[in-house]
Design a protein around this motif. Structure first.
Motif, PDB file in Angstrom:
ATOM      1  N   LEU A  81      -2.506 -54.800 -16.440  1.00 32.21           N
ATOM      2  CA  LEU A  81      -2.073 -54.132 -17.719  1.00 32.21           C
ATOM      3  C   LEU A  81      -0.823 -53.194 -17.610  1.00 32.21           C
ATOM      4  CD1 LEU A  81      -5.456 -52.893 -19.440  1.00 32.21           C
ATOM      5  CD2 LEU A  81      -3.753 -54.229 -20.623  1.00 32.21           C
ATOM      6  N   LYS A  82      -0.784 -53.028 -16.419  1.00 31.93           N
ATOM      7  CA  LYS A  82       0.581 -52.232 -16.056  1.00 31.93           C
ATOM      8  C   LYS A  82       1.902 -52.744 -16.607  1.00 31.93           C
ATOM      9  CE  LYS A  82       1.832 -53.117 -11.327  1.00 31.93           C
ATOM     10  NZ  LYS A  82       2.953 -52.684 -10.556  1.00 31.93           N
ATOM     11  N   SER A  83       1.796 -54.185 -16.713  1.00 30.79           N
ATOM     12  CA  SER A  83       3.018 -54.892 -16.993  1.00 30.79           C
ATOM     13  C   SER A  83       3.170 -54.693 -18.586  1.00 30.79           C
ATOM     14  CB  SER A  83       3.000 -56.292 -16.552  1.00 30.79           C
ATOM     15  OG  SER A  83       1.966 -56.959 -17.553  1.00 30.79           O
ATOM     16  N   GLU A  84       2.330 -53.976 -19.579  1.00 30.49           N
ATOM     17  CA  GLU A  84       2.391 -54.032 -20.738  1.00 30.49           C
ATOM     18  C   GLU A  84       3.269 -52.941 -21.157  1.00 30.49           C
ATOM     19  OE1 GLU A  84       1.743 -56.438 -22.363  1.00 30.49           O
ATOM     20  OE2 GLU A  84       0.356 -57.464 -20.985  1.00 30.49           O
ATOM     21  N   GLY A  85       3.558 -52.063 -20.252  1.00 31.18           N
ATOM     22  CA  GLY A  85       4.312 -50.858 -20.550  1.00 31.18           C
ATOM     23  C   GLY A  85       3.694 -49.462 -20.951  1.00 31.18           C
ATOM     24  N   PHE A  86       2.362 -49.637 -21.541  1.00 28.96           N
ATOM     25  CA  PHE A  86       1.809 -48.437 -22.114  1.00 28.96           C
ATOM     26  C   PHE A  86       0.766 -47.913 -21.013  1.00 28.96           C
ATOM     27  CE2 PHE A  86      -0.166 -52.343 -24.108  1.00 28.96           C
ATOM     28  CZ  PHE A  86      -1.739 -52.148 -23.642  1.00 28.96           C
ATOM     29  N   TRP A  87       0.495 -48.519 -20.031  1.00 29.35           N
ATOM     30  CA  TRP A  87      -0.799 -48.407 -19.041  1.00 29.35           C
ATOM     31  C   TRP A  87       0.008 -47.920 -17.718  1.00 29.35           C
ATOM     32  CZ3 TRP A  87      -6.009 -49.162 -19.608  1.00 29.35           C
ATOM     33  CH2 TRP A  87      -6.777 -49.500 -18.687  1.00 29.35           C
ATOM     34  N   HIS A  88      -0.419 -46.823 -17.549  1.00 30.40           N
ATOM     35  CA  HIS A  88       0.694 -45.957 -16.220  1.00 30.40           C
ATOM     36  C   HIS A  88      -0.605 -45.523 -15.341  1.00 30.40           C
ATOM     37  CE1 HIS A  88       3.575 -46.122 -19.187  1.00 30.40           C
ATOM     38  NE2 HIS A  88       2.969 -45.439 -20.095  1.00 30.40           N
TER      39      HIS A  88
END
Ligand SMILES: [Zn+2]
Length: 318
Positions: A81-88
């Motif tokens: 999910l980190k590749s989606e930009g909102f999951w840090h």
């Protein structure tokens, strides 16, 4: 929250990069649905998401309705999910570099070592704490990735909501005096919802810990060594008051139900003489004699004296 921000995240949800190589396996939408449910239930109450047994259990609940031909693996979406930009990701001290270059983390233990928690974009987290916006995002995920399972997912949500309501009702009961014989709201039948709500309430009160031996074992699919035991059996009392409950590991639940152990007025363990036992000393029931048990944080939630007296009288073997 402005409509623009909501629309921004609705668009993002529609464009998740999901794995289609092995047939439909919507890991990311299912994990997001699980996160949304835990926010709704108040189990995630700040913008810090950890790979907890509760999250894994909720993810698996959705998975088992939707995917039958693949084994679930929560570490996949939790990482990707980190590749989606909102999951840090936020690394544990000393693991910042390792986390920034990792192309995949494959096990729960590795996650625990490297990742302290995940946060969402602040705007997204705020949206998910708002019932209306949360529902818009949830429906977007269902419509786009799980159109064939709309009804199944809706049923899971309704069931989760009913369990939550019943659990809250059980916890509100402690404001009234405990009654061993006449539960304030008698429960007619042992329904799955009732059972799940009682179990959840007791597990949260005791933090999944055995009151007697303090063992706490939770698997990553949400199973626990502890059980929510009724002090006066449900079959006799019909009483789901949380003060008629206690969290016990399987061994101590077994011994409690058979009257080999009981509890005194000051919440110390009473051990029956009505048995012989052998084995490693630390596991013997007789080693528990006079030990103080682990209790909930608030004394309002302690096991009721009337229920314990009943157990000593009716169940304890002399
Ligand atoms: Zn135990």
């Amino acid at each position: 929250m402005s409509t623009n921000i909501l629309q921004h995240y609705v668009q993002k949800m529609k464009r998740l990069r999901v794995d289609k190589a092995h047939g439909a396996a919507p890991h990311k939408p299912l994990l997001l649905l699980a996160v949304i449910e835990l926010i709704e239930q108040g189990q995630i109450h700040e913008n810090k998401i950890t790979l907890s047994p509760e999250l894994a259990e909720t993810f698996l609940k959705y998975w088992s309705k939707v995917v039958t031909n693949r084994r679930p693996d929560i570490t996949l979406p939790f990482f990707h999910l980190k590749s989606e930009g909102f999951w840090h990701f936020h690394a544990n001290a000393g693991y910042e570099k390792a986390l920034s270059v990792a192309s995949r983390i494959r096990s729960v233990s590795q996650f625990r070592k490297v990742v302290m928690y995940v946060s969402l974009d602040t705007d997204l987290f705020v949206l998910l704490t708002n019932p209306h916006d949360r529902e818009v995002i949830r429906q977007t995920l269902i419509r786009f990735y799980l159109p064939d399972f709309k009804q199944d997912v809706e049923n899971l949500l309704t069931e989760g909501e009913q369990i939550k309501e019943h659990r809250q009702e059980l916890l509100r009961q402690v404001e009234n005096a405990f009654s061993a014989e006449n539960p304030i709201e008698p429960v007619q039948a042992e329904t799955p919802i009732r059972k799940a709500a009682f179990r959840q309430a007791i597990m949260v009160m005791y933090n999944y810990t055995c009151a007697v031996c303090r063992l706490r074992v939770l698997t990553m699919d949400g199973e626990s060594v502890t059980e929510a035991a009724h002090i006066i059996p449900f079959s006799i009392s019909g009483n789901d008051d949380v003060r008629n409950g206690i969290s016990l590991c399987q061994l101590h639940h077994w011994a409690f139900d058979r009257g080999l152990i009981s509890l005194g007025k000051t919440y110390k363990v009473i051990v029956s003489e009505f048995m012989s036992e052998q084995g490693p000393r630390e596991w013997l029931l007789s080693e528990l004699r006079d030990k103080s048990i682990f209790l909930p944080e608030h004394d309002q939630l302690y096991p009721a004296q009337d229920a314990l007296a009943w157990h000593r009288e009716e169940v304890l073997r002399r």
